[in-house]
Design a protein around this motif. Structure first.
Motif, short mmCIF file in Angstrom:
data_model
loop_
_atom_site.label_atom_id
_atom_site.label_comp_id
_atom_site.label_asym_id
_atom_site.label_seq_id
_atom_site.Cartn_x
_atom_site.Cartn_y
_atom_site.Cartn_z
N ASN A 40 18.18 1.34 -39.58
CA ASN A 40 17.12 0.39 -39.26
C ASN A 40 15.83 0.75 -39.99
O ASN A 40 15.14 -0.12 -40.52
CB ASN A 40 16.87 0.31 -37.76
CG ASN A 40 17.97 -0.42 -37.04
OD1 ASN A 40 18.67 -1.22 -37.63
ND2 ASN A 40 18.13 -0.11 -35.76
N GLU A 41 15.48 2.03 -40.01
CA GLU A 41 14.26 2.47 -40.70
C GLU A 41 14.36 2.27 -42.20
O GLU A 41 13.38 1.88 -42.84
CB GLU A 41 13.98 3.94 -40.40
CG GLU A 41 13.41 4.19 -39.03
CD GLU A 41 12.94 5.62 -38.86
OE1 GLU A 41 12.40 6.20 -39.82
OE2 GLU A 41 13.12 6.16 -37.76
N VAL A 42 15.52 2.53 -42.78
CA VAL A 42 15.69 2.37 -44.22
C VAL A 42 15.52 0.91 -44.61
O VAL A 42 14.89 0.59 -45.62
CB VAL A 42 17.07 2.91 -44.68
CG1 VAL A 42 17.40 2.45 -46.08
CG2 VAL A 42 17.08 4.42 -44.62
N GLU A 43 16.06 0.00 -43.81
CA GLU A 43 15.95 -1.42 -44.10
C GLU A 43 14.53 -1.93 -43.94
O GLU A 43 14.11 -2.84 -44.64
CB GLU A 43 16.89 -2.22 -43.21
CG GLU A 43 18.35 -1.98 -43.51
CD GLU A 43 19.28 -2.62 -42.49
OE1 GLU A 43 18.78 -3.35 -41.60
OE2 GLU A 43 20.48 -2.39 -42.60
N ALA A 44 13.75 -1.33 -43.04
CA ALA A 44 12.41 -1.81 -42.74
C ALA A 44 11.34 -1.20 -43.63
O ALA A 44 10.26 -1.79 -43.79
CB ALA A 44 12.07 -1.51 -41.28
N GLY A 45 11.59 -0.04 -44.23
CA GLY A 45 10.53 0.63 -44.99
C GLY A 45 11.01 1.13 -46.33
O GLY A 45 12.04 0.72 -46.85
N ASP A 46 10.23 2.04 -46.89
CA ASP A 46 10.55 2.67 -48.17
C ASP A 46 11.70 3.65 -47.97
O ASP A 46 11.56 4.66 -47.28
CB ASP A 46 9.32 3.38 -48.71
CG ASP A 46 9.54 4.02 -50.07
OD1 ASP A 46 10.65 3.91 -50.63
OD2 ASP A 46 8.59 4.62 -50.58
N LEU A 49 11.09 7.46 -48.81
CA LEU A 49 10.25 8.16 -47.83
C LEU A 49 11.00 8.41 -46.53
O LEU A 49 10.88 9.48 -45.92
CB LEU A 49 8.99 7.35 -47.56
CG LEU A 49 7.96 7.31 -48.68
CD1 LEU A 49 6.84 6.35 -48.33
CD2 LEU A 49 7.42 8.69 -48.96
N VAL A 50 11.77 7.43 -46.09
CA VAL A 50 12.53 7.58 -44.84
C VAL A 50 13.55 8.70 -44.97
O VAL A 50 13.67 9.55 -44.09
CB VAL A 50 13.21 6.24 -44.46
CG1 VAL A 50 14.17 6.43 -43.30
CG2 VAL A 50 12.16 5.20 -44.12
N MET A 51 14.29 8.73 -46.09
CA MET A 51 15.29 9.78 -46.27
C MET A 51 14.64 11.15 -46.38
O MET A 51 15.16 12.14 -45.86
CB MET A 51 16.15 9.47 -47.49
CG MET A 51 17.12 8.33 -47.25
SD MET A 51 18.22 8.03 -48.62
CE MET A 51 17.20 6.97 -49.63
N ALA A 52 13.49 11.24 -47.04
CA ALA A 52 12.79 12.52 -47.14
C ALA A 52 12.37 13.01 -45.76
O ALA A 52 12.51 14.19 -45.44
CB ALA A 52 11.57 12.37 -48.05
#
Length: 74
Positions: A40-46, A49-52
């Motif tokens: 969900n976070e990956v789809e909503a943001g960069d 940055l989310v994976m880092a």
């Protein structure tokens, strides 16, 4: 602002497991609810940055200050 993270990628397996890699090496494995929140976070943001942030491979901004601390000066 600083260097942006890069070199991250992720794969999703049929059982819902997410594997995060950094420069071709495994950096983390997420399962269940954590994998769903991550996606969900990956789809909503960069995505980089989310994976880092999820793997802990990001700069905190204090590296330059820590280098000059008396404890680290040699």
């Amino acid at each position: 602002m600083g260097n942006r993270p890069g070199g991250f990628a992720y794969t999703t397996r049929p059982d819902g497991t997410v594997t995060i890699t950094h420069q071709g090496r495994a950096a983390g494995v997420l399962r269940g609810g954590r994998a769903a929140r991550f996606l969900n976070e990956v789809e909503a943001g960069d995505a980089q940055l989310v994976m880092a942030r999820w793997t802990g491979n990001y700069k905190h901004g204090n590296e330059r200050v820590a280098r000059s601390h008396p404890r680290n000066a040699r």
